[in-house]
Design a protein around this motif. Structure first.
Motif: not given
Ligand SMILES: Nc1ncnc2c1ncn2[C@@H]1O[C@H](COP(=O)(O)OP(=O)(O)O)[C@@H](O)[C@H]1O
Ligand SMILES: [Mg+2]
Lengths: 389, 273
Positions: A114-124, A145-158
């Motif tokens: 979803f382009p209007h949501m950040n990584v965290w919201d996409n997963i949630a 996020l830990a499973l796919v090693k993207l902890e640092k990218f939670a707030k990024r948009k797609p």
């Protein structure tokens, strides 16, 4: 860039080797297609297809573009309803159940983040739909996020992610709800070759670790062979063969499968004997005799093909002890030097070409066999198979 | 090819802009004219703007116009968006082309005919003409503009986004409001703006469909101009121009800013930071 999804601890060998529920008559299929047909207008995309997939299986649907793989998968997800027949999941008929009530999740070919949501919201997103309590959602998302090693990218948009990162987010999003079945539609198609190969192994690790059933759609035979427990090879809405990667490669049931997976030599002829567990095929044109220690259902007089992989063909300048059986002769027409192997194209008297792959075990200085040499090609009785279709 | 300004380019741009904007500039300049005669410059003054405030007729008309524009633009946006979704999503069906063609028809229909047709309808069903008939008429003609704008956005909309939402357990209705609508919102807003401006400056259809007590600003201006152009008219027109221009500038600034942000973000992503 691409960190490992999991730091592989123990080898998965024992788990993967022992797993073969399809051979167990008592095992209950997890996903069942029963005589499923799907038509779009007057075009039949899936044609009277029956298929069993077992729990915890990594199952691949393989076939050329347009053969109906995605349609088949979309019937599991609920985006298409079968025109006739039944799709069952865990004993329950799925027909009429909308996609948002199915215990399956899909990873889309385009990732569909979803382009209007950040990584965290996409997963949630999926977890919120279930009304999961907020703290639990947070825990699960962080876990993913830990499973796919993207902890640092939670707030990024797609759009702020690279292709590999997007793929990981899509994977995390589809795994977050812990679905009974994960559907992957050409999940690695957009990645470059190196990243794709790495990710294939990560997918296997993940599948075994999570104990989920994975169904993957791909048109890449290497990908299917690498990841899958079993492969269904499809052609025009039908399944041609379902088997393990090794069986598909070594025991293809038709020229279509043999040709689709890897490289193959085909010699056309007629069955002249099926005695003593040995099938003999007389080749048209050359009259060479091929003997195979396999019957494959071929009957006396059948029109058939002998199929042998190039790496199972030996090449030699001198004739074998018995040149009348499992041997042909011809001239070296072309040599493809690929570094690790060389592929010899040998032109027979009939004009047909037979390929032989030779591993380059020493550094190539001068070829012992070269262009225009008259050579003999031989193989063993277990080297190839006789196909009747 | 030689870049930069050749005399030919400069001339054509100057002529083009003069053609477009000279009348408007003249109008704005004369709204600050101290003299009562529209064509004679009598020094700078803002008195016409002040006197506007006591011109109850013009103020009433402005108030009607704004109410009609806000209401009709909003309802036209809802209906137009729904129509666009139906047209894009329904897939092909017999007569589909005719149907979507019919949505576009009001775009090219002469306004006089639309106006007359509506008048006949309102008379036939005995609908008292006034604010509501005016609003209904404005909804009718601006809806198709919204539909066109939203439709062009929906055609490029990636359906798998909605499927992904469904797949993750989100029912269709909620999917529309959490996924589809936020993503097509720029087009919906653009459609609303278009409907709003169209309603704001419509004269012909309004004249046919209005009734006593519901005179819009364009109608008021038109009827006053027939009695002679006063600097007051220039003043109110200048205010309208200012409103529209501000809207356009803000809208384009926002779009520009977004674009710049997006490009920067994409560069970051490519560098893999
Ligand atoms: N919604 C649809 N309407 C009409 N034809 C479709 C639709 N979906 C798929 N098809 C057709 O069905 C065939 C199989 O499609 P698909 O399952 O996507 O193939 P694959 O995934 O194996 O490439 C294709 O020829 C495609 O054109
Ligand atoms: Mg596909």
């Amino acid at each position: 860039m691409a960190g490992k999804l999991l730091t592989a601890g123990k080898s998965l060998g024992p788990i993967r080797r022992a797993f073969a529920p399809w051979n167990d008559p008592a095992a209950k299929p997890f996903i069942q297609f029963q005589n499923v047909t799907k038509t779009f207008g007057d075009f039949t995309a899936v044609d009277d297809l029956s298929l069993n997939i077992y729990e915890r299986e990594f199952f691949a649907l393989l076939g050329p573009s347009g053969c109906g793989k995605t349609t088949l998968m979309r019937m599991i997800a609920g985006f298409e309803e079968p025109t006739s027949g039944h799709v069952m999941l865990d004993g329950q008929d799925l027909v009429g159940v909308p996609p948002y009530r199915r215990p399956t999740n899909m990873m889309f070919q385009s990732y569909a983040l979803f382009p209007h949501m950040n990584v965290w919201d996409n997963i949630a997103f999926g977890l919120k739909q279930d009304g999961m309590p907020k703290p639990d959602i947070a825990t699960r998302v962080d876990e993913m996020l830990a499973l796919v090693k993207l902890e640092k990218f939670a707030k990024r948009k797609p759009h702020q992610l690279s292709g590999g990162q997007k793929q990981r987010v899509a994977l995390a999003r589809s795994l977050a709800k812990k679905p009974k079945v994960l559907l992957l539609d050409e999940p690695l198609g957009a990645l470059d070759k190196k990243l794709r190969e790495e990710t294939q192994f990560e997918l296997i690790d993940l599948q075994v670790k999570l104990g989920m059933t994975f169904v993957i759609v791909t048109h890449d035979q290497e990908e299917a062979m690498t990841v899958a427990d079993r492969i269904a090879v499809m052609d025009q809405g039908k399944i041609v063969q379902i088997a393990t990667p090794a069986e598909i490669y070594e025991q293809p049931n038709s020229r279509y499968v043999a040709d689709f997976i890897g490289d193959i030599n085909l010699l056309e002829g007629h069955i002249s004997s099926t005695e003593g567990g040995v099938t003999t095929l007389d080749c048209d044109g050359t009259g060479a005799k091929v003997q195979v220690s396999q019957d494959g259902g071929a009957k006396l007089g059948d029109h058939a093909w002998f199929a042998v992989r190039p790496e199972k063909v030996a090449i030699s300048l001198s004739p074998p002890a018995d040149p009348s059986v499992n041997a042909v002769t011809g001239e070296v027409w072309d040599i493809a030097y690929l570094g690790d192997v060389s592929i010899y194209h040998v032109r027979l008297a009939t004009g047909a070409t037979v390929k032989a792959t030779i591993t380059n075990t020493t550094r190539l200085v001068e070829r012992p066999i070269t262009w225009d040499d008259k050579v003999w090609l031989t193989w063993s009785r277990d080297g190839g198979v006789v196909l009747t279709r | 090819m030689r870049r930069g300004a050749s005399w030919f380019n400069v001339t054509s741009i100057t002529l083009g802009f003069a053609f477009l904007y000279l009348p408007i500039v003249l109008l704005v300049v004369y709204s600050f004219n101290a003299s009562k005669l529209v064509t004679v410059w009598g020094g700078f003054s803002t008195k016409w703007y002040v006197s506007l405030l006591s011109n109850q007729g013009l103020l009433d008309a402005a108030w009607v116009t704004i109410r009609v524009a806000l209401l009709s633009a909003t309802l036209a946006t809802v209906l137009g968006t729904l129509a666009a979704i139906a047209l894009v999503r329904f897939g092909r069906f017999p007569g589909g082309t005719l149907f979507s063609g019919m949505v576009y028809a009001p775009l090219v229909m002469p306004e006089v005919i639309t106006g007359l047709a509506m008048l006949l309808l309102f008379v036939a069903i005995g609908f008292a003409r006034g604010f509501w008939t005016l609003t209904l008429a404005h909804i009718t003609f601006s809806m198709c503009f919204v539909a066109v704008v939203v439709q062009s956005r929906l055609i490029t909309f990636d359906r798998s986004l909605e499927e992904a939402a469904l797949d993750l357990g989100c029912p269709p209705f909620r999917t529309f409001f959490t996924i589809t609508l936020p993503l097509i919102l720029p087009a919906v807003v653009a459609g609303w703006m278009l409907a709003f401006t169209l309603s704001l400056d419509d004269l012909v259809i309004s004249s046919f469909t209005t009734g006593p007590g519901a005179t819009t600003l364009p109608m008021k201006i038109y009827s006053q101009v027939r009695l002679g152009v006063t600097p007051e008219i220039n003043a109110i027109c200048s205010i309208l121009i200012a409103i529209v221009a501000t809207g356009v500038i803000i809208a384009s600034a926002v779009t520009k800013r977004r674009e710049v942000d997006r490009q920067r973000a994409e560069r970051l992503a490519i560098q893999g930071v």
